[in-house]
Design an enzyme around this catalytic site. Structure first.
Site, PDB file in Angstrom:
ATOM      1  N   LYS A  78      -8.950   2.411  -3.985  1.00 16.08           N
ATOM      2  CA  LYS A  78      -9.565   1.186  -3.485  1.00 16.08           C
ATOM      3  C   LYS A  78     -10.964   0.964  -4.052  1.00 16.08           C
ATOM      4  CE  LYS A  78      -6.772   0.840   0.680  1.00 16.08           C
ATOM      5  NZ  LYS A  78      -5.948   2.075   0.740  1.00 16.08           N
TER       6      LYS A  78
HETATM    7  C1  LIG Z   1      -4.528   1.992   0.897  1.00 12.57           C
HETATM    8  C2  LIG Z   1      -3.803   3.198   0.487  1.00 12.57           C
HETATM    9  C3  LIG Z   1      -2.434   3.160   0.129  1.00 12.57           C
HETATM   10  C4  LIG Z   1      -1.612   1.902   0.245  1.00 12.57           C
HETATM   11  O1  LIG Z   1      -1.844   1.018  -0.805  1.00 12.57           O
HETATM   12  P1  LIG Z   1      -1.292  -0.479  -0.757  1.00 12.57           P
HETATM   13  O2  LIG Z   1      -1.794  -1.092  -2.013  1.00 12.57           O
HETATM   14  O3  LIG Z   1      -1.841  -1.105   0.474  1.00 12.57           O
HETATM   15  O4  LIG Z   1       0.203  -0.403  -0.709  1.00 12.57           O
HETATM   16  C5  LIG Z   1      -1.850   4.313  -0.332  1.00 12.57           C
HETATM   17  N1  LIG Z   1      -2.532   5.482  -0.408  1.00 12.57           N
HETATM   18  C6  LIG Z   1      -3.835   5.559  -0.058  1.00 12.57           C
HETATM   19  C7  LIG Z   1      -4.504   6.879  -0.148  1.00 12.57           C
HETATM   20  C8  LIG Z   1      -4.520   4.435   0.397  1.00 12.57           C
HETATM   21  O5  LIG Z   1      -5.792   4.535   0.751  1.00 12.57           O
END
Ligand SMILES: *Cc1c(COP(=O)(O)O)cnc(C)c1O
Length: 428
Positions: free
Chosen positions: A107
Site C-alpha cells: 500500500k
Molecule cells: C490490503 C492488503 C491486501 C489486500 O489487497 P487488496 O488490493 O485490497 O485486494 C492483501 N495483503 C495485505 C498484506 C494487505 O495489506
C-alpha cells in the site's frame, strides 16, 4: 482523460476531480472512459527500461495533461523509492515482494502516489482536503507515512481498537503533524461504516472529505506498476504467466487486469481469498452475494464486500463467460494457510506471511491446471507485520527491520471514539 461513475448517475470528471472527490456523488467508483493499449514496441523493449520509465508509460494516459510531464515523473520517482524483487521460491514459482517500502506493505506505492498528486493539486490554494480512511491494519500505516507533511492535506485514520497488531498501531499513531488517529471501540466494519456515513453527511461538506482506500483512482492505478515490473523480470522465461493476488478489496488484482488491458501478457489471474469467499462463490454460482466479514489470520483481507469488484465486473463487461476465460478465484482456510507457510519454509526456507501464503495456494491450484506456465504470487507485506502468526508457527525469531524499529520507540497518540456522533464532533 475523463472518468465516469460506475453507478452511471453522475457527471464525468477530470483526473484531478476524481482524485479529490474519491467517490462520485452517486456513490459510484470512478472508472476511466477509455483504455488505450501500449504499443508492441514497449513490451518488446521492456527489459531495457527503468522502473520509472515503465511506470510513466503505464500511467500517463490516465493522468493526461493535468499534471505536467516533469512533475508526473518526479511524483513517480518519489513513489518508487524502493525495490520490487521477483524472488524464486520453487521451480516456476516466484514471489513478487512488495514490502520493501517505508511501511513494508504494497500500500506504500498507492499511498505515496496519491499523496503527491493531491499535494500537486493543492500547490496554490489553501483549501484544505481531509483524507478520511478506515483501516484494518496496513492501509493506516501506509497512508500515514505517504501523506506525512503533505501541504493542505489533513489525514484522519480510524482503526478498530485492539484489532490491529502493535507494529501496525505504532505506524499509524506515532507520526504526528498532519496525521490523526482515531481508535474506534468496535471492529473494522464499524470504522468503515462511520467513514461511509461521513462521506454522505452534508453537514461535513466544508471539510472536503476524500478517501485514500483503493476506491481512489490515484491509489488503485499505480498498483499496475509492479505488475509490469514482474513481467519485466519473468519475460525471459518465455512461458505463459499466471498472476495470483491475495485479495481483500480486490484493488491489486483489478490493477493487474488493467495492466492486461494495456497489453501486458498475463494469461491468467487468480484472486486468492481467505474464508471471505464472496468472489469465489460469485464465480461458482453466478450471483454476487456479499456476507459480513469473517476474522482470519490474513486479516488485511477480511472483507465481505470487496469494493473494487465492481471495477472488475466492468473490465469483464459483467459477463461470466468472459471471466471464465482468464480469471479464477479460490478460497482457503486458516488451517490451509498455516500448512502452506510451514511447507514453504521447510522446503525452501522462504518466509511467507499469511497473505502471501494465500496467494501461493491459489497460484499452485491454478498451476495444476496449467502446468507449463510460470507463476507469480504477490507477497503483499513483510512477515514482521504478522509476527504473532509467523514466529510461533515457523519457530523462528524475525529480526526487526529498520523501518519498523524507527516507530517502535515512539509514543502512541490516539483519540478514542465509539459512535458516529463522536467522529463528527472530532471533524467539526
Ligand atoms: C490490503 C492488503 C491486501 C489486500 O489487497 P487488496 O488490493 O485490497 O485486494 C492483501 N495483503 C495485505 C498484506 C494487505 O495489506
Amino acid at each position: 482523460m475523463k472518468y465516469f461513475s460506475l453507478n452511471n448517475n453522475s457527471p464525468k470528471v477530470s483526473f484531478q476531480e476524481a482524485v479529490v472527490f474519491g467517490l462520485a456523488p452517486d456513490r459510484g467508483l470512478y472508472f476511466p472512459e477509455s483504455i488505450i493499449p501500449l504499443p508492441d514496441s514497449f513490451f518488446q523493449n521492456i527489459e531495457n527500461l527503468s522502473h520509472k520509465e515503465i511506470a510513466f508509460e503505464a500511467i500517463k494516459q490516465f493522468v493526461g495533461d493535468e499534471i505536467p510531464e516533469t512533475e508526473l515523473k518526479r511524483i513517480i520517482a518519489d513513489t518508487l523509492c524502493f525495490d520490487f524483487p521477483c524472488v524464486p521460491v520453487e521451480d516456476n514459482v516466484y514471489s513478487l515482494e512488495l514490502f520493501h517500502g517505508p511501511t513494508m506493505a504494497f500500500k506504500d506505492v498507492g499511498a505515496r502516489f496519491m499523496s503527491r498528486c493531491l499535494g500537486y493539486f493543492n500547490r496554490n490554494d489553501d483549501k484544505k482536503v481531509t483524507v478520511l480512511v478506515a483501516t484494518s491494519g496496513d492501509t493506516g500505516g501506509a497512508v500515514a507515512s505517504g501523506f506525512l507533511g503533505v501541504k493542505g492535506v489533513e489525514v484522519i485514520i480510524l482503526y478498530p481498537s485492539g484489532k490491529v497488531s502493535e507494529i501496525q498501531e505504532r505506524q499509524l499513531t506515532t507520526l504526528g503533524q498532519n496525521i490523526k488517529a482515531l481508535e474506534v471501540d468496535g471492529v473494522f466494519d464499524d470504522c468503515q461504516d462511520m467513514v461511509k456515513k461521513a462521506f454522505l453527511d452534508d453537514t461535513l461538506k466544508h471539510k472536503n472529505l476524500t478517501s485514500a482506500n483503493s476506491i481512489n483512482i490515484a491509489r488503485w492505478l499505480p498498483q499496475m506498476f509492479y505488475i509490469f515490473f514482474a513481467y519485466q523480470q519473468l519475460k525471459k522465461q518465455n512461458k505463459p504467466i499466471i498472476l495470483s493476488c491475495p485479495s481483500g478489496n480486490f484493488g491489486n488484482i483489478c490493477a493487474g487486469i488493467m495492466a492486461k488491458r494495456l497489453g501486458l501478457p498475463i494469461v491468467h489471474f487468480v484472486a486468492s481469498t481467505n474464508a471471505n469467499d464472496t468472489v469465489p462463490r460469485f464465480l461458482e454460482k453466478g450471483n454476487y452475494d456479499p456476507k459480513p466479514s469473517i476474522a482470519t489470520i490474513s486479516n488485511a483481507m477480511d472483507v465481505g464486500n470487496p469494493s473494487n469488484f465492481i471495477r472488475i465486473q466492468e473490465l469483464y463487461h459483467y459477463d461470466l463467460n468472459e471471466f471464465n476465460k482468464d480469471f479464477s478465484s479460490y478460497s482457503f482456510t486458516d488451517k490451509e494457510t498455516e500448512i502452506a507457510m510451514k511447507d514453504i519454509y521447510t522446503k525452501t526456507k522462504y518466509i511467507a506471511e499469511p497473505h502471501g501464503a494465500v496467494g501461493y495456494l491459489g497460484l499452485k491450484k491454478e498451476m495444476k491446471k496449467q502446468p507449463n506456465s510460470v507463476g507469480v504470487f504477490l507477497e503483499t507485506a513483510h512477515p514482521i507485520k504478522f509476527l504473532d502468526t509467523v514466529e510461533p508457527l515457523l519457530g523462528l525469531k524475525l529480526p526487526i527491520p529498520k523501518q519498523i524499529e524507527s516507530v517502535l520507540g515512539k509514543e502512541k497518540v490516539s483519540v478514542k471514539i465509539g459512535t458516529y456522533e463522536e467522529l463528527k464532533a472530532f471533524l467539526q
